[in-house]
Scaffold this active site. Structure first.
Site, short mmCIF file in Angstrom:
data_model
loop_
_atom_site.label_atom_id
_atom_site.label_comp_id
_atom_site.label_asym_id
_atom_site.label_seq_id
_atom_site.Cartn_x
_atom_site.Cartn_y
_atom_site.Cartn_z
N CYS A 58 -70.74 -120.36 52.44
CA CYS A 58 -71.74 -121.24 52.70
C CYS A 58 -73.05 -121.18 51.95
CB CYS A 58 -71.98 -121.11 54.12
SG CYS A 58 -70.58 -121.20 55.26
N ASP A 453 -106.42 -119.94 25.87
CA ASP A 453 -106.83 -119.31 24.65
C ASP A 453 -106.04 -118.22 24.27
OD1 ASP A 453 -107.85 -118.20 22.44
OD2 ASP A 453 -109.88 -117.84 23.18
#
Length: 482
Positions: A58, A453
């Site tokens: 399940c 950067d």
């Protein structure tokens, strides 16, 4: 089940590390069993549990009575549970859960392999084809996947085929024999055996449960109806706003319906065996989005579904994203205001890369001048975006188109993201920002900051591994009215 009950069972920090290799669980067992006991839907797709006394596996949120802990075994994939002889639960349909967000985060062989298996590579090229794309031997791929996921590539692909077959059996009236091959099975016998083993019913019995009464050509004439499951809240308005703003005429359209949240996104797809037109509705009545897929060849269904899921970022883990980004005072307000914000991907990675480089106006012109016309236009959808090979002479798109056409740049689901970004940056006309955006969207990398950067240590390191989502939050200004 209410969101409060789901959230009350297990702390959000436990969403990572919930997988287990199978057999008897050890580390993390308490977390997983608590998730099952509280029926915590946040874990659906992250792991599966099987009950030894019933022979059934399940999803964690299954509504059935919670089994005794001593009878429960945990598995990282549905294929692993199936490999141990368990059959799928009829109540919770564990094969219909969202995919694990882990496969989008991971850049290693397992993550790349799972993305390619989802795209249907094993069905089309076999394990040798998958291994070749990954740069490993078939034995290495088999060993690595089995060790981590409890199942090898063939078993993982078989589980996916079975899910596709169930979908076609229960939503179309196509003959069973045709469904077997459309799902990717090599023979009708293999198809029948797999369906019986996983669902404990014959294909005919599985179809009878849905009461499908459609004609035999339903899937081709009316399309395959789908419910695309997602995990947690889904900020559909923001996703559809982005899709609407980016739509390229002829290839995409966003139709507005009556009332808020009633838009439908539609687009054409170039698929391995044919052509597709997919549509998805913004408004959701449950933890899914309603969609429909029209195909000229049903063998493309699995690939089309996965591309749509990547475009809409349906396998994301919004709880983990909110936990990490919500801890930053600069983003906390936006995270709280927009629960479930997604970082959309791309349905056609090469197309997206070319569109990024040339811009929206030129992309629209390329569609009209070089796009492949559809035999049967559908509303304003009239063409497929041009293939890279058709654009190699274009003054702006040409360098990237040539690199895509000859394989110097790979943007398939299993591509190595670092290598792809390096290759992109080497293409004339592709800037560092272009490469970062393509990595974020076309390759579905959840941890890209196009504004960072690379030579500095950016503050956005605190947002890892969800920097792509932080980028989306920062781009959404102002906040919606409350």
């Amino acid at each position: 089940m209410s969101e409060n009950r789901q959230a009350g069972g297990v702390g959000s920090r436990t969403l990572e590390g919930v997988r287990h290799q199978g057999t008897r669980p050890e580390s993390g067992e308490d977390t997983r069993y608590q998730a099952v006991s509280s029926r915590d839907a946040r874990f659906d797709g992250a792991f599966f549990f099987a009950v030894e006394t019933t022979g059934i596996y399940c999803r964690p949120s299954c509504p059935a009575v919670t089994p005794k802990r001593k009878n429960v075994t945990f598995f990282p994939t549905a294929a692993a549970a199936q490999g141990h002889g368990f059959r799928a639960c009829r109540r919770c349909r564990p094969d219909a859960v969202p995919g694990s967000a882990e496969w989008n985060v991971r850049a290693d062989i397992v993550g790349r392999a799972m993305r390619m298996i989802g795209d249907g590579v094993v069905d089309r090229e076999g394990v040798p084809g998958l291994a070749g794309r990954l740069g490993y031997s078939p034995r290495q791929v088999q060993r690595q996947l089995t060790a981590e996921l409890g199942a090898g590539p063939v078993a993982l692909a078989r589980a996916q085929r079975a899910h596709t077959a169930r979908l076609l059996l229960q939503t179309t009236g196509l003959p069973v024999t045709e469904i077997a091959f459309a799902s990717g099975f090599a023979s009708v016998r293999q198809f029948n055996d797999t369906i019986r083993r996983i669902y404990a019913r014959t294909p005919t019995e599985l179809r009878a449960e849905s009461g499908t009464g459609a004609g035999p050509r339903t899937a081709l004439a009316a399309g395959v109806p789908l419910r695309l499951a997602h995990r947690g809240p889904y900020a559909a308005r923001e996703v559809f706003d982005l899709l609407s703003a980016e739509a390229v005429p002829g290839v995409e359209e966003v139709l507005s319906g009556p009332g808020p949240g009633a838009r439908t996104y539609r687009r054409t797809l170039r698929l391995p065996y044919g052509i597709g037109i997919v549509s998805v509705d913004e408004r959701a009545a449950g933890p899914w989005l309603d969609a429909r897929i029209h195909l000229t060849d049903l063998r493309d269904l699995t690939t089309a579904v996965q591309r749509l899921r990547r475009l809409l970022d349906l396998d994301a883990d919004p709880y983990a994203v909110a936990e990490r980004l919500g801890a930053d005072p600069a983003l906390a307000g936006r995270v709280a205001a927009r629960p479930g914000l997604r970082s959309p991907g791309a349905a056609e990675p090469e197309e997206f890369a070319l569109r990024t480089v040339v811009g929206p106006d030129e992309a629209a012109r390329l569609v009209q001048t070089h796009g492949t016309p559809l035999d049967n236009a559908c509303s304003t959808l009239t063409r497929l975006f041009p293939e890279p090979a058709a654009l190699t002479a274009h003054p702006q798109a040409g360098p990237l188109a040539a690199a895509l056409a000859d394989g110097a740049v790979r943007l398939d689901p299993g591509a190595d993201r670092d290598e792809a970004e390096r290759a992109l940056r080497a293409v004339p006309g592709v800037t560092a920002v272009h490469a970062a955006v393509i990595r974020m969207r076309a390759l579905g990398d959840p941890d890209v900051d196009p504004q960072a950067d690379p030579e500095a240590r950016p503050e956005s390191d605190a947002w890892r591994p969800w920097r792509s989502y932080a980028h989306r939050y920062r781009a959404l200004v102002p906040l919606p009215a409350q």
